[in-house]
Design an enzyme around this catalytic site. Sequence first.
Site, mmCIF file in Angstrom:
data_model
loop_
_atom_site.group_PDB
_atom_site.id
_atom_site.type_symbol
_atom_site.label_atom_id
_atom_site.label_comp_id
_atom_site.label_asym_id
_atom_site.label_seq_id
_atom_site.Cartn_x
_atom_site.Cartn_y
_atom_site.Cartn_z
ATOM 1 N N CYS A 68 24.643 53.629 38.804
ATOM 2 C CA CYS A 68 25.329 54.870 38.412
ATOM 3 C C CYS A 68 25.172 55.177 36.928
ATOM 4 C CB CYS A 68 26.815 54.784 38.755
ATOM 5 S SG CYS A 68 27.115 54.493 40.489
ATOM 6 N N HIS A 79 31.323 59.374 34.638
ATOM 7 C CA HIS A 79 30.772 59.168 35.978
ATOM 8 C C HIS A 79 31.919 59.296 36.985
ATOM 9 C CE1 HIS A 79 28.999 57.605 39.503
ATOM 10 N NE2 HIS A 79 29.547 56.402 39.412
ATOM 11 N N ASN A 112 31.206 60.074 45.035
ATOM 12 C CA ASN A 112 30.402 59.354 44.039
ATOM 13 C C ASN A 112 28.921 59.589 44.335
ATOM 14 O OD1 ASN A 112 29.012 57.469 42.520
ATOM 15 N ND2 ASN A 112 30.393 55.763 42.967
#
Length: 327
Positions: A114, A254, A284
């Site tokens: 990520c 994030h 996500n």
Amino acid sequence: MPILAEILGTGRAVPERILTNQDLERMVETSDEWITERTGIKERRIGDENTTASSLATEAAKKAMEMAGVKAGDLDLILVATVTPDMPFPSASCVVQKNLQAWKAAAMDLAAGCTGFIYGLSVADGFIKSGQARTILLVGVEILTKITDWTDRATCVLFGDGAGAVILQASNNGNGLLGTYLGADGRYGELLFMPGGGSLQPASQQSLDQRLHFLKMEGNAVFKIAVQTMGDSCLKILDRVQMKPEQIDLLIPHQANLRIIQATAKRLKLPMSKVYVNIDRYGNTSSASIPMALDEVRRSEMYRPGMNVLLVAFGAGLTWGSAIVKI
Ligand code: ACO
């Protein structure tokens, strides 16, 4: 003015199909209430059999190039941050190069989970400042729903598909990347990983039977490290570029969990009105989450040229990183 890597254009692409928490209630033992309270997610986008990392990346890239007024022939380098390329090789970035017909561009993928987009920014910054490239396409793209174990309620409620792209170009007008900070700790690798399909556990009937080709995560352990490293990374980059949290106009973290985002804002003493959140709509999306959010901001009324934006991420590896950019 020094040469900086300026973000000239942004773009995003997501699949049309929406998977809601109510849909998930029919698939595994979970509830809209649990998912909303524990994560902040209400729905996510999910690709079909034709959706690939390169197809979404190309769509997002074209939009970013259009905003930037940059043609395929102007690109010196294509960077794609992803852990879900179309196939192990060739890289997704080479497929994107072919799709765009960007024949002058070198191309490579970056795998930092990520945090991939922040790692990509740092690499792009180095290429621009060293004079190796003038114009760079950087894409964060992930098709995580294709490596999601739809029988595992602890992970399958979390992820979605998407792509976000930026065009970076050398400029000296004061806008651009002011600094980046990167970190990693491989000792935590098995907290978040896909064990099968590589040289350690090549695809076999046994690896399929053992469900090794799906993402596995120790969510609670990752959560605690994420809260710590997201806050630390923000403070590190603020210190590096000699800025104070109150000089930040917007924090784009994030989007992994609303509670992690809130804890990061609290550590910086930033009000949530200065924090960009879209996890409710996308879940996500890993390396795509920050560039997708950046594009939403750039195309919204909240955008003011010259805003100071703090970007921060953590992910598989484990990796983490942050950046401050005048957009
Ligand atoms: N629905 C209902 N109950 C659930 C679900 C679900 N979908 N998932 C787990 N539970 C249950 C568990 O079984 C457990 O039950 P028990 O107490 O009876 O054992 C209980 O809920 C609590 O489970 P925890 O895992 O402790 O829940 P937690 O509060 O930690 O939330 C979550 C889980 C949302 C995964 C959280 O830990 C998290 O967000 N972790 C970080 C994830 C992340 O950001 N990963 C990194 C990025 S991803 C990337 O790089 C690709």
